[in-house]
Design an enzyme around this catalytic site. Structure first.
Site, PDB file in Angstrom:
ATOM      1  N   ALA A 198       2.923  -1.948   3.997  1.00 49.17           N
ATOM      2  CA  ALA A 198       2.700  -0.872   4.953  1.00 49.17           C
ATOM      3  C   ALA A 198       2.359  -1.513   6.288  1.00 49.17           C
ATOM      4  CB  ALA A 198       1.558   0.021   4.487  1.00 49.17           C
TER       5      ALA A 198
ATOM      6  N   MET B 144      -1.384  -6.634   7.529  1.00 50.83           N
ATOM      7  CA  MET B 144      -2.451  -7.547   7.108  1.00 50.83           C
ATOM      8  C   MET B 144      -2.081  -8.328   5.850  1.00 50.83           C
ATOM      9  SD  MET B 144      -5.594  -4.832   7.559  1.00 50.83           S
ATOM     10  CE  MET B 144      -5.654  -3.725   8.975  1.00 50.83           C
ATOM     11  N   SER B 145      -0.802  -8.573   5.638  1.00 50.84           N
ATOM     12  CA  SER B 145      -0.388  -9.250   4.402  1.00 50.84           C
ATOM     13  C   SER B 145       0.933  -9.971   4.626  1.00 50.84           C
ATOM     14  CB  SER B 145      -0.233  -8.222   3.263  1.00 50.84           C
ATOM     15  OG  SER B 145       0.863  -7.349   3.528  1.00 50.84           O
TER      16      SER B 145
ATOM     17  N   HIS C  87      -3.471   0.118  -4.481  1.00 53.83           N
ATOM     18  CA  HIS C  87      -2.932  -1.036  -5.199  1.00 53.83           C
ATOM     19  C   HIS C  87      -3.370  -0.933  -6.656  1.00 53.83           C
ATOM     20  CE1 HIS C  87      -1.679  -3.629  -1.674  1.00 53.83           C
ATOM     21  NE2 HIS C  87      -2.351  -2.651  -1.091  1.00 53.83           N
TER      22      HIS C  87
ATOM     23  N   TYR D 110      -8.462 -10.399   3.867  1.00 54.42           N
ATOM     24  CA  TYR D 110      -9.618  -9.644   4.341  1.00 54.42           C
ATOM     25  C   TYR D 110     -10.559  -9.250   3.211  1.00 54.42           C
ATOM     26  CZ  TYR D 110      -6.992  -5.339   3.102  1.00 54.42           C
ATOM     27  OH  TYR D 110      -6.292  -4.357   2.443  1.00 54.42           O
ATOM     28  N   GLU D 111     -10.116  -9.393   1.954  1.00 51.16           N
ATOM     29  CA  GLU D 111     -11.010  -9.158   0.823  1.00 51.16           C
ATOM     30  C   GLU D 111     -11.933 -10.342   0.585  1.00 51.16           C
ATOM     31  OE1 GLU D 111      -8.967  -7.045  -2.659  1.00 51.16           O
ATOM     32  OE2 GLU D 111      -7.253  -7.829  -1.514  1.00 51.16           O
TER      33      GLU D 111
ATOM     34  N   HIS E 253      -5.508  -9.709  -0.525  1.00 49.77           N
ATOM     35  CA  HIS E 253      -5.529  -9.860   0.915  1.00 49.77           C
ATOM     36  C   HIS E 253      -6.638 -10.822   1.332  1.00 49.77           C
ATOM     37  CE1 HIS E 253      -3.892  -5.841   0.033  1.00 49.77           C
ATOM     38  NE2 HIS E 253      -3.158  -5.991   1.118  1.00 49.77           N
TER      39      HIS E 253
ATOM     40  N   SER F  95       0.827  -1.215   0.000  1.00 48.29           N
ATOM     41  CA  SER F  95       0.000   0.000   0.000  1.00 48.29           C
ATOM     42  C   SER F  95       0.857   1.259   0.000  1.00 48.29           C
ATOM     43  CB  SER F  95      -0.907   0.015   1.233  1.00 48.29           C
ATOM     44  OG  SER F  95      -1.828  -1.038   1.188  1.00 48.29           O
TER      45      SER F  95
ATOM     46  N   ASN G  44       2.439   4.416  10.604  1.00 51.37           N
ATOM     47  CA  ASN G  44       1.765   5.033  11.746  1.00 51.37           C
ATOM     48  C   ASN G  44       2.163   4.279  13.016  1.00 51.37           C
ATOM     49  OD1 ASN G  44      -0.297   3.085  10.180  1.00 51.37           O
ATOM     50  ND2 ASN G  44      -0.575   2.834  12.392  1.00 51.37           N
TER      51      ASN G  44
ATOM     52  N   HIS H  63      -6.906   4.472   6.406  1.00 49.97           N
ATOM     53  CA  HIS H  63      -6.137   3.964   5.264  1.00 49.97           C
ATOM     54  C   HIS H  63      -5.472   5.092   4.489  1.00 49.97           C
ATOM     55  CE1 HIS H  63      -4.898   0.945   2.411  1.00 49.97           C
ATOM     56  NE2 HIS H  63      -5.447   1.604   1.414  1.00 49.97           N
TER      57      HIS H  63
END
Length: 290
Positions: free
Chosen positions: A127, A224-225, A75, A99-100, A97, A44, A248, A260
């Site tokens: 990220a 998350m990846s 992306h 989560y998709e 991902h 990201s 962050n 995001h």
């Protein structure tokens, strides 16, 4: 994917499907095809590296057999074939991902395609939220190890041809490649941190209590990846290196709410340093990195 068994999922995103996708890419490139020294995935906000790839052929993910459409902002959803630092590479501007709604096998499928294209090295980027309290947005962290708290493994199911059934994960991020990243960083004056990455499922950001738990477990950054991809890369015998862009401070370590857009903005802010680092790293890879 309701009604599809784990074995069917593995087959749909396994060795044969990867070879079909790789064959399509090689045919698109044609006579100019050269085996890549590395396959690169851009996380990201880090997709600007794609513009540094010379003579790039850009193929939308939707054209690559087995690849779904990318749904996440930041992306681009393109596979690029070209040269970086004078070396042939294949890069993925974006990833899939879990989560998709994707299975772990699909999240890791692009790595199988990179392997089928002949890439001996897998270089991941992502990220990540900084759990280590000394991290600041814009820091780059070489991943030395990871924790898989996604609680899914892309190797579950029937073993694929060419996979190590029980891959050793004692050194998932190649020691020599990590050293090469640090060497490249010094050469282009990009300071690097090093630490442990934790993969969580998402798409929610972590709670302060979860971040406190991760900190006590020895985690330095969370995202998350990446973890499913690295597992498959190691099962295939690829050498792996990875870099997290700290976008962050994780929840509870900063009074600012997470979003995001902040992630993408931090990626854009560090883009020139990240691109210089990766370009120098690839330039220093041997023509055959196996």
């Amino acid at each position: 994917m309701t009604g599809i068994t784990s074995q069917q999922e593995q087959s749909a995103f396994g060795a044969a499907a990867a070879e079909q996708a790789a064959r399509y890419v090689r045919e698109r490139v044609g006579a100019n095809w050269r085996p890549p020294v590395a396959g690169i995935v851009l996380g990201s906000g880090l997709g600007g590296l794609a513009d540094r790839i010379d003579n790039a052929l850009r193929i939308p993910f939707s054209h690559v057999p087995g690849f779904p459409v990318v749904t996440v902002a930041g992306h681009a959803g393109q596979l690029l074939v070209g040269t970086l630092g004078g070396m042939p590479v294949v890069a993925l501007a974006g990833r899939f991902h879990m989560y998709e709604g994707h299975d772990a096998a699909l999240a890791a499928f692009p790595v199988r395609v990179l392997h089928a294209l002949g890439a001996p090295v897998y270089l991941a980027s992502n990220a990540a939220g900084g759990v280590r309290r000394t991290f600041a947005p814009g820091d780059l962290m070489v991943i030395a190890d990871h924790m898989n708290l996604m609680f899914r493994n892309p190797l579950i199911g029937a073993s694929e041809p060419g996979d190590e059934r029980f891959p050793d994960m004692s050194d998932p991020y190649d020691r020599d490649l990590r050293a090469l990243l640090h060497t490249a960083g010094r050469a282009v004056q990009v300071p690097l941190q090093e630490g442990v990455y934790c993969g969580l499922l998402g798409p929610t950001y972590e709670t302060p209590a979860e971040v406190r738990m991760l900190e006590r477990l020895g985690v330095d950054a969370v995202g998350m990846s990446t973890v499913p991809e690295v597992i498959v890369a190691r099962a295939l015998g690829m050498r792996v290196a990875a870099v997290s862009c700290i976008t962050n401070a994780a929840a509870g370590l900063s009074p600012v709410p997470l979003n995001h857009e902040e992630v993408m903005e931090a990626g854009r802010a560090v883009a020139s340093r990240f691109e210089a680092l990766v370009t120098e790293f690839v330039r220093r890879l041997p023509a055959t990195s196996a």
